[in-house]
Enzyme design. Sequence first.
Site, PDB file in Angstrom:
ATOM      1  N   GLU A 192      55.964  43.955  35.931  1.00  0.00           N
ATOM      2  CA  GLU A 192      54.645  43.334  35.809  1.00  0.00           C
ATOM      3  C   GLU A 192      53.586  44.309  35.325  1.00  0.00           C
ATOM      4  O   GLU A 192      52.543  43.896  34.799  1.00  0.00           O
ATOM      5  CB  GLU A 192      54.211  42.761  37.159  1.00  0.00           C
ATOM      6  CG  GLU A 192      54.076  43.799  38.266  1.00  0.00           C
ATOM      7  CD  GLU A 192      53.450  43.233  39.535  1.00  0.00           C
ATOM      8  OE1 GLU A 192      53.043  42.056  39.528  1.00  0.00           O
ATOM      9  OE2 GLU A 192      53.353  43.966  40.524  1.00  0.00           O
ATOM     10  N   GLY A 227      41.536  38.144  40.982  1.00  0.00           N
ATOM     11  CA  GLY A 227      42.723  38.405  40.183  1.00  0.00           C
ATOM     12  C   GLY A 227      43.099  39.869  40.143  1.00  0.00           C
ATOM     13  O   GLY A 227      44.206  40.219  39.749  1.00  0.00           O
ATOM     14  N   ASP A 238      43.983  42.391  42.354  1.00  0.00           N
ATOM     15  CA  ASP A 238      44.357  42.660  43.737  1.00  0.00           C
ATOM     16  C   ASP A 238      45.384  43.801  43.807  1.00  0.00           C
ATOM     17  O   ASP A 238      46.547  43.570  43.577  1.00  0.00           O
ATOM     18  CB  ASP A 238      44.921  41.388  44.388  1.00  0.00           C
ATOM     19  CG  ASP A 238      46.103  40.810  43.586  1.00  0.00           C
ATOM     20  OD1 ASP A 238      46.192  41.045  42.365  1.00  0.00           O
ATOM     21  OD2 ASP A 238      46.936  40.145  44.209  1.00  0.00           O
ATOM     22  N   ARG A 291      40.824  39.774  46.033  1.00  0.00           N
ATOM     23  CA  ARG A 291      42.091  39.218  45.561  1.00  0.00           C
ATOM     24  C   ARG A 291      41.849  37.957  44.726  1.00  0.00           C
ATOM     25  O   ARG A 291      42.560  37.713  43.750  1.00  0.00           O
ATOM     26  CB  ARG A 291      43.012  38.925  46.738  1.00  0.00           C
ATOM     27  CG  ARG A 291      43.411  40.204  47.482  1.00  0.00           C
ATOM     28  CD  ARG A 291      44.419  39.938  48.593  1.00  0.00           C
ATOM     29  NE  ARG A 291      44.649  41.141  49.368  1.00  0.00           N
ATOM     30  CZ  ARG A 291      45.458  42.137  48.994  1.00  0.00           C
ATOM     31  NH1 ARG A 291      46.109  42.065  47.848  1.00  0.00           N
ATOM     32  NH2 ARG A 291      45.607  43.189  49.755  1.00  0.00           N
TER      33      ARG A 291
END
Length: 266
Positions: A207, A5, A7, A2
Site C-alpha cells: 500500500e 484519510g 491515518d 483518521r
Amino acid sequence: MRESGHDTTHRFDDRAADFVTVDLNSLLYKYETDFAEVLDKEFGGTLPGVEGDFSHADYWRQRAQLRKKAMMALMWDQKHGFFFDYDFVRQKRSTYISATGLYPLWAKLLDTKDTTDRERAIRMVAYMHHKLEEPAGLVASAQESVEAAGTHDQCQWDYPYGWAPHQMLAWQGLANYGFNRDAARLAYRWLYTIAKNAHDYDGVIPEKYNVVTGSHEVFVEYGNVGTKFDYFTPEGFGWTDASFEVGMNYLSAKDAADLEVLKPPD
C-alpha cells in the site's frame, strides 16, 4: 485525524478538529465547480423539478468563488509559495509541509489565465521540488516538519513514506497547469519503484513505500508488517495498482520503454 484519510500523521498534532484543511476544501471546491459545470452543460443551468438555490449553476459557482477567496486568505502562504492548513482555534496557518498542499492544483483552484495565479502555480511546483520530491516520488510530508513535531513516533502518512493518492493527484495537478515534464518525472519515479520492488520481491505490491530509499520494506503502523509480508495480497493493493495504470498515461514512449527494462530514474 483518521477521518481525514491520513491515518496517521503529525500534521495535526492530535488537534485535527481545530484545522480547516487544504485537501478537504480543495475537494469541496472541485465538487462545487463540477456541479456548476454539469448543471450548465446538461440542464441549461437549472436542475428541473428541484426547488431551492442549490438547483442553479450560479449558486454552486458562487460558493466555489467564496471558498477560493477564503482559501487564498487563510491557506495561501505568500512567503513560501504554498498552501497550508489553517488552525482556526489559534487563528494562524500551520507550518506543516504536506503533499496535500498540492491539492489546489488538482482542483484547478488557480486561474491559468490570471498572471498572479500562474506565478503562484510556478512557485508551488518549485516548493514541491525542494521540500517533497524524493528519489521514489512524492513524500507525504517534509522531513523538517516531522522533525519539528511535538512527538517523534513514526506515522505512516509522514516522511519518509509515499502513498498512491498523493502521487496521482499531484500528477494531474501538475498537468492542469502545463507542468507536464514534472508530472512525467514524478510518475516515472513512482512507477519505477513499484516495478522494481515487484520484480525483486516476487510480485509484491504494497500500500505504501519508503520514497527516500525506494523500498517496500515499511514497518510502521499498518501494512507491510512483518517478515512474512502478512499484509500483502496476491492481487496487489488497490490504489497502488491503480496508480501504476494511471501513471502510464503521463509517460512518453521512451519513458515506457525505459520502465520496461527497469532503467533507474535520473
